[in-house]
Structures are given as C-alpha cells and as structure tokens.
Scaffold this motif. Structure first.
Motif, PDB file in Angstrom:
ATOM      1  N   CYS A 280       0.239  -9.018  -8.784  1.00  0.00           N
ATOM      2  CA  CYS A 280      -0.647  -7.131  -9.130  1.00  0.00           C
ATOM      3  C   CYS A 280       0.587  -6.494  -9.802  1.00  0.00           C
ATOM      4  O   CYS A 280       1.295  -5.452  -9.432  1.00  0.00           O
ATOM      5  N   GLU A 295      -5.997  -8.889 -12.974  1.00  0.00           N
ATOM      6  CA  GLU A 295      -6.953 -10.192 -11.959  1.00  0.00           C
ATOM      7  C   GLU A 295      -6.162  -9.866 -11.382  1.00  0.00           C
ATOM      8  O   GLU A 295      -7.229  -9.513  -9.470  1.00  0.00           O
ATOM      9  N   ARG A 299      -8.040  -8.970  -7.122  1.00  0.00           N
ATOM     10  CA  ARG A 299      -8.046 -10.215  -6.017  1.00  0.00           C
ATOM     11  C   ARG A 299      -7.491  -9.821  -4.889  1.00  0.00           C
ATOM     12  O   ARG A 299      -8.197 -10.164  -4.039  1.00  0.00           O
ATOM     13  N   GLY A 302      -9.723  -7.501  -3.087  1.00  0.00           N
ATOM     14  CA  GLY A 302     -10.593  -8.043  -2.759  1.00  0.00           C
ATOM     15  C   GLY A 302     -11.706  -7.605  -3.457  1.00  0.00           C
ATOM     16  O   GLY A 302     -13.112  -6.575  -3.747  1.00  0.00           O
ATOM     17  N   HIS A 304     -13.569  -6.752  -7.569  1.00  0.00           N
ATOM     18  CA  HIS A 304     -14.157  -7.768  -8.763  1.00  0.00           C
ATOM     19  C   HIS A 304     -13.906  -6.802  -9.718  1.00  0.00           C
ATOM     20  O   HIS A 304     -13.506  -7.869 -10.676  1.00  0.00           O
ATOM     21  N   ASP A 349     -13.615  -6.889   0.110  1.00  0.00           N
ATOM     22  CA  ASP A 349     -14.519  -8.157   1.005  1.00  0.00           C
ATOM     23  C   ASP A 349     -13.621  -7.904   2.757  1.00  0.00           C
ATOM     24  O   ASP A 349     -14.033  -9.827   3.244  1.00  0.00           O
TER      25      ASP A 349
END
Length: 823
Positions: A280, A295, A299, A302, A304, A349
C-alpha cells in the motif's frame, strides 16, 4: 570602383546619373522598340528607322541613347523592387538561413535582373569567405574562387572582402577598368560579368554574411539600385533575426512539449509502478487529507475508489485504539522524522487486517507544508502465524492457560515489579491428588475434561491481575502479586482447595478430586524466581506428605537448605584455584550420518568433601556472586585448548565446541572481546568455538549486549541460542540478534512421546529455524523414538544420553577416535 564615405553616402560613378525617380511611377516597362537587343545594336536599329523616316543628326542619336539608358535604369529598378517584394513575401515562410539565402539568390536573378548572385560566409578555419548559396548564370565563376576576409592578401581587397570587414557596401561598375577587382577581372569577363555589388548582411549587430550580385552590363548600380539592394540586405538581417527568434521559439515550444511529454511519460511510468506495487502506498498532506492511494492500498482497506477513502477519512478505517499512534506517526513524519507503526484496520468490506506502515516526510506536498508518505504492507498472516506460534509456545493446548514458559516469564516480571514498588508476591503450587487414578480409570478424554474444569475453577478464584498456569499433567501454579499480608494468599489457596473438592461430572459419573497446595513468598522466603519455584514445590510436597487436600508454607526446615547454599558459595570461591573444576564434553550428533560433528563443553565441580556437585546448584550461585566471569574464561580456554588438540590430531577441520555463557559475562563488553584473542593466541580458527547464550541474556539485552553479539559473530565465532522456547519473547530474538544455531530445549524433547503439543511445537520450531537459515540442535534426546521423530521433522543435529553422557576430555577423545575410525 566606387565606395561611399559612410554607410549612407552615395557612390561615385564615372557615368552621368539621370534624375532619381520612384521606379514604376512614370515609366512604362519599355518605351522604345527592340528592348531585347544590346544598347549599341538597339541604337543602330532605331537610327536606321529614324533615317528611313527622314530624321537625322547626332542630336537625335544622343536623345536615343539617353532614352535607352533611362529605360534600362527603370527596368533595373523595377526588377529590383519586384525582387525585394518577392523576398519579403517569401522570407516569412522560411525557417533556416540556408533556405533564406538560396531563395534570395534565386529572386535576385529571376526578378532582380542580375546575371548571378551568391551569399558568402567566413570560414573560421581558412579565413576565406565561402559561398553558402548561389544562383544564376556563370556559376562556374565561383568554382575555386578565392575571396579572403582579411586585407593582407589581394583576394581580401575585393568588394566582398571589404564589405564583410567594414560592414559597408561596395560596388564595381565595370570589371574591365576597376583595379579593385584585378585578381578576378579576366575570370569575370570570361563569364560575362561586367559589374558587381557587395552588400553586408548583419546579425546580432555584427557582420554575418555578404550578398554579392553581378550584372552583365557595366554601370548597373546607380543610387536607387544600391538603395534597393541595401534595403534587401537589411531585410535579410531582419529575416535572420526573425528566423533565429522563430527557431528559439520553436525550440522552446519543442522543449516544453518534450518536457510535458517526458513528465507525462514519467508520471505514467510512476503511476504504473505505483499501481503495480503490491504494498500500500498512500500520500497525505499536513492536514491528513488523502492525496493518493494505490490499488493495493484500496484492497487492504476494502474500498473501491480513492474518492471513497478520501470521503470517509483514513482515520475511520483505523481501529480506535491505534488512531492516536497513527496521528503521532503522521505528525513526526511531516516533521521530517521517519517511523514504523503496526496498526489494525477495518475495511469497508468487513475485513480486518494488520498493516505495518513505514512513514517518511514528503516535502512540499501541493505547494504547502511537507506531507506524509506511507508504505504499508499487510502483515496479517505474519501476525496470525506469530500469534499462533506464540500461543503454542506459551499457552497450554488443553486448558488455554499459560504454560510453564509463560508462567516463568510472568513470575520474573512480577518479581521485578515487586523490587521496584514493594509488596509481596505469593506463589502457589497446586497438584491434584490421585489424578492418575482417575485418568487410568475413566480414560484420558475424561481426565482432560476434568483438567479443563479444574483450571476453570482455579481461575474463578483469583483476581484479573493474578496468573494461573498449567505446568503439565495435573500441576498448576498461581502467581498473586502486590499483596499486603500473607493471609491474602492463604485465603485464595483455601478457596481454591474448596472449589476443587466439589464433585466433577464426567458423563454419567461424578468423581471427587482434592488438591495439595504449597505457598511461598517473595521477598521474605527468597530473592529469585528459581528459588521461589523450588520453595513452592517443596511446600506442596509437604502438603501431600501431611495428608493432601490442604496447603503448606515454605518451612524453617526448607530454610536450612538456603543455609547449605551459602556454604556452597563459600566452597565455590576456592574451586577454581583449587583445581576442583572440570570441563566435560557431550557429543553433538549429525542425525543424517550418525557421526559426531561437534561437542558441548559442560562445567563440572568435584567437591573434595561432597563429591560431584550438580551444576544446577553451583552455577546459579556462581552467577549471583560474579564468580562465573573467571570460571567462564577458564572454561573457554580449556575448551579451546582441547579443540586445538583434536584439530591437530586430524579429527575434523570443521569440528566445533560450544561453550555456555552467562548473562553476567556480557555485562562487560571489553571482557567479551578478549575471546577472539584467546583463539588467535592458540592458533584456532574462530569457527571452531561457538558461544551458547540463553534467553535470559536476551530478555534484558540492551544495545551493548546486541553490539557484543554482533562483534563476536563478525569475528567469526558462531552464536547459538540455548534452551529455545522457554522464554516469553523467543520469536523476537530470531531476527533481532545475530544467531547461527538454535537449540531446542530438552523440555520439548522429553515430552515428544507423550504430548502432542510438544511434537507440534518441535516441528514448528524446526521449520521456522530452517526458513531463517539456522542450524537446529535438539537437546536431551534419550530414546530412539525421540531421535526418529526429530530426524523425520527435519532436525539436523541432536545431543543427549541416547548418544553419550557428558564425559571427561580424555574419554571424549576416545569417542572421537572411535567415531573417525573406518568400519
């Protein structure tokens, strides 16, 4: 030749000059017939026509000549005006001096009525003025022509040379008579050139080139023609400046476009790297506003989109207990201080992850204050694995209570706190009475259920700050810190005995179990953890001897043992000078070959009165008194001496002797640094002696200890971690300190055949050590089954009674010879 007195003066001419008129303002292009004939032929034709018409006289011929000359002058000026117009219309489309010069020469001939035109520039190497553009008839005239830019040679004294040097125009009205062009007269007349003019072209306020034009007629350059040609040369200078300015502008535009393209490509390249980076990457400004996240970072959170994270705020993803630490990391990074932080984040998420963030300062983010650059990697698996290994190493698999390793660490920590803050620490040893009978009668499954229930009942009797641990089998311990009176521990012990005596329902059966409890106190009974454990254990056995289902204290009789220890210390002070100490060696076996590959040096004391004294008794006393420093040096020298002897006997060039060290020895780094010198004095390679350290050393290791270990290893002396797995922070040691060997504690080995947890932990330790490139040695191997398990688990080396007890050096030498003998 004619030349002006200054750049603006008229030239002198041998011919009569007609009145100056504005070309094209009062004359037709041709007023008389036969315009294409030379002047003399034309006059003859006109005279013939006049005679036929009846006219006569020289006066008429004179009028004709004047008219023809005026007509020719008008034509020349008209052509030159048209040439200048063409040049001015053309130069706006040209981009290089070479294109400009070629076009000017062509127009001077085609529109200006010149026979030939050329533009020359000074050659810096030869000093000549070389043609760089030419056009017209008689171009052969220029082939091999020599025109110098200096006045030292005749070739430099022509119109072109003078025009270049003086920055003034020069004309020659007739090649046939003007001495200025003597070096080129014959050549010029042969090519039909009768008059010439040279006009300097300036650039950056200095001579740059010369425009030289030629006419087929003498006296072709009157004032108007010269003015027009001078204006053309000025137009050329202006055009050169315009071309250069345009070139500069084009170069600037091209450079800007290249810079924009390079920046765009670089940004695209960096962005591709950023997006392909598995870690990250996030950028925050000084106000913690999110500026960029890749990206991989999305992730991990969680999320988009970057906008989603920015809208929610990065802090909202960080678990509340870590937000303060993150804010502190952000503040330090923006202030120029790098940092590392482990945090737990909750994703959009619903996932939870552990991230390790490495933070640095990012100068001038958004033209504001310095910002925050964070590189974060997902360490969730590492955390889970470490947590699992740590729990397996420190907690009992059956009950979930701390095991003996965690218990020992907690006890030592509480003793340290008591040292600092005062208060009593009580240690309770609890043993279930006749548990073996229940286990044998009802089976291990029900016995395990009883142990789980017993652990739950004990835990229900203590405070949150207290510790209950299972040492193994049916033995439990309880640590009660920060007590004011001994009676507090007695009340807890009584409650435990009562609760454990309640019936246990095991299926359809109810069974009864009692407990024997031993109690001891720090600091009233002893000053260290080992003695405290022994005291409690002895007191527990007193309770059993007294009839079980009761508690017992550390008694006066047990205190007598402490007095015996004082006598032991006194005798120990004379052991080394009295020659009572011995070094024994226990072989270390390569499990793959079954051969002896190394040995551990073990200290033994033969008391003149009491015989052999157990190391467990006298080594702690030696450490407490500091005698271990001199004793340790003696063991090191003796080990090196015997290792040198065995090397000289050819018993193994790679044979290594491990020497145990004490944390006390590492208190003086200067003392530690004498060990490589001892090996050097004996001519023994450093790799032949390894230093064994314990987790006790690493637990309180400061920078000096770490430096000493690194220095020893850099000197070529291997470092082995002894009794691995018995400390609280074992895993941290493996990457924090320079280690070569890892020795599995015999407590694991001893239980391999009876405890699944011991087998699991042993396998885990072997795999972990292999991944870290460490040599693994199992201690305390006593049975063939233990050896087989360890070898199948990937453990490379072992030592223990299965192979040999520790023996005197002479006996060990015999073992080595037998091991090395063929067959």
């Amino acid at each position: 030749m004619a030349a002006p007195s200054d750049p603006g003066a008229d030239i002198a001419s041998n011919a009569a000059q007609p009145p100056r008129r504005n070309p094209g303002s009062g004359f037709a292009a041709h007023m008389l017939p036969y315009p294409d004939l030379p002047p003399e032929q034309r006059i003859a034709r006109l005279r013939e026509r006049i005679f036929r018409a009846g006219s006569s006289g020289a006066a008429l011929e004179k009028i004709l000549r004047s008219l023809i000359q005026s007509e020719e002058r008008v034509v020349r000026l008209t052509n030159l005006c048209q040439a200048r117009s063409e040049i001015n219309q053309t130069i706006v489309r040209l981009q290089t001096p070479a294109e400009l010069f070629s076009v000017v020469c062509r127009i001077a001939v085609e529109y200006g009525g010149m026979r030939m035109a050329w533009i020359g520039m000074r050659n810096a190497e030869t000093g000549r003025i070389d043609p760089v553009a030419r056009y017209g008839e008689a171009l052969e005239y220029l082939d091999g022509i020599a025109v110098s830019a200096t006045a030292e040679t005749p070739e430099g004294c022509g119109p072109t040379g003078w025009a270049y040097r003086t920055d003034r125009y020069f004309t020659v009205q007739d090649y046939a008579t003007d001495p200025m062009v003597a070096p080129w007269r014959e050549r010029a007349l042969r090519h039909g050139l009768r008059a010439t003019g040279a006009f300097p072209i300036r650039r950056d306020d200095a001579p740059y080139a010369v425009l030289t034009v030629y006419s087929a007629q003498p006296d072709s350059f009157d004032d108007e023609a010269i003015d027009l040609l001078r204006e053309i040369s000025k137009d050329l200078s202006f055009a050169l400046d315009a071309i250069e300015n345009a070139r500069v502008r084009r170069d600037m535009v091209d450079a800007l476009r290249r810079s924009e393209r390079d920046l765009r490509e670089k940004n695209e390249f960096l962005d591709s790297i950023l997006q392909s980076e598995p870690e990250c990457v996030l950028v925050l400004d000084a106000h913690r506003r999110l500026l960029r996240i890749n990206e991989a970072g999305l992730r991990m959170l969680g999320a988009h989109t970057e906008e989603e994270v920015a809208a929610a705020g990065l802090l909202s993803f960080i678990q509340a207990e870590y937000r303060g630490a993150f804010l502190d990391l952000h503040r330090k990074a923006c202030g120029g201080e790098n940092g590392v932080l482990e945090i737990e984040v909750g994703g959009k998420d619903g996932t939870s992850r552990w991230l390790e963030i490495h933070a640095a300062c990012l100068p001038h983010v958004g033209n504001e204050k310095p910002g925050f650059l964070g590189i974060a990697r997902d360490i969730s698996e590492t955390k889970r694995s470490a947590e699992l290994i740590w729990r397996q190493a420190n907690f009992d698999f059956l009950t979930g209570l701390p095991n003996r390793y965690m218990f020992r660490d907690r006890l030592e920590q509480e003793i340290k706190i008591s040292h600092r803050m005062g208060g009593l620490v009580a240690l309770l040893f609890i043993d279930l009475d006749r548990f073996k009978e229940i286990n044998d009668t009802f089976g291990h499954d029900r016995g395990d259920r009883l142990l789980v229930e017993a652990s739950r009942r004990i835990a229900a009797c203590i405070r949150e700050a207290d510790t209950v641990a299972r040492l193994g089998g049916d033995e439990f311990t309880v640590i009660l810190p920060q007590l004011t009176h001994p009676e507090e521990a007695e009340a807890v012990a009584g409650n435990i005995i009562t609760r454990l005596a309640d019936p246990y329902v095991l299926g359809a059966e109810s069974v009864f179990v009692t407990a024997s409890v031993g109690i001891t106190y720090f600091p009233t009974d002893t000053q260290n953890a080992d003695a405290l454990i022994r005291n409690a254990d002895q007191a527990m056995y007193v309770a059993k001897r007294q009839g079980r289902n009761r508690l017992a204290y550390f008694t006066e009789a047990l205190q007598a043992e402490a007095k015996t220890r004082l006598h032991l210390i006194t005798d120990l002070r004379g052991a080394l000078p009295g020659g009572q100490l011995n070094v024994f060696f226990q072989p270390i076996i390569d499990l793959s070959s079954g051969r002896i590959c190394a040995a551990e040096a073990l200290l033994r004391w033969r008391h003149p009165t009491h015989g052999w004294i157990s190391p467990d008794r006298f080594i702690p006393a030696a450490e407490e008194t500091g005698l271990i420093v001199d004793i340790g040096d003696w063991v090191f020298r003796e080990s090196a001496r015997w290792a040198k002897r065995w090397h000289e006997q050819g018993l193994g060039s790679e044979f290594c002797v491990s020497v145990n060290s004490s944390p006390v020895q590492f208190r003086d780094s200067a003392h530690i640094r004498t060990w490589p010198k001892i090996l050097q004095e004996q001519g023994l390679p450093p790799r032949c002696i390894a230093i064994e350290i314990t987790e006790g050393l690493l637990l309180d290791a400061d920078a000096a200890v770490a430096e000493s270990l690194s220095w020893l290893r850099d000197s070529g002396i291997p470092i082995a971690l002894d009794d691995f797995g018995t400390g609280y922070s074992s895993l941290a040691y493996l990457h924090k300190f320079p280690l070569d060997h890892l020795k599995i504690d015999q407590s694991f080995t001893r239980n391999l055949e009876t405890e699944p947890a011991a087998r699991t932990l042993s396998k885990t330790i072997v795999r972990m050590a292999q991944e870290l490139g460490l040599r693994v040695i199992a201690e305390g191997v006593e049975t063939a089954a233990q050896r087989t398990f360890l070898e199948n688990a990937g453990c490379g080396y072992a030592q223990g009674y299965l192979f040999s007890r520790p023996v005197p050096p002479e006996a060990f030498e015999t073992l080595l010879h037998a091991d090395r003998s063929p067959g």
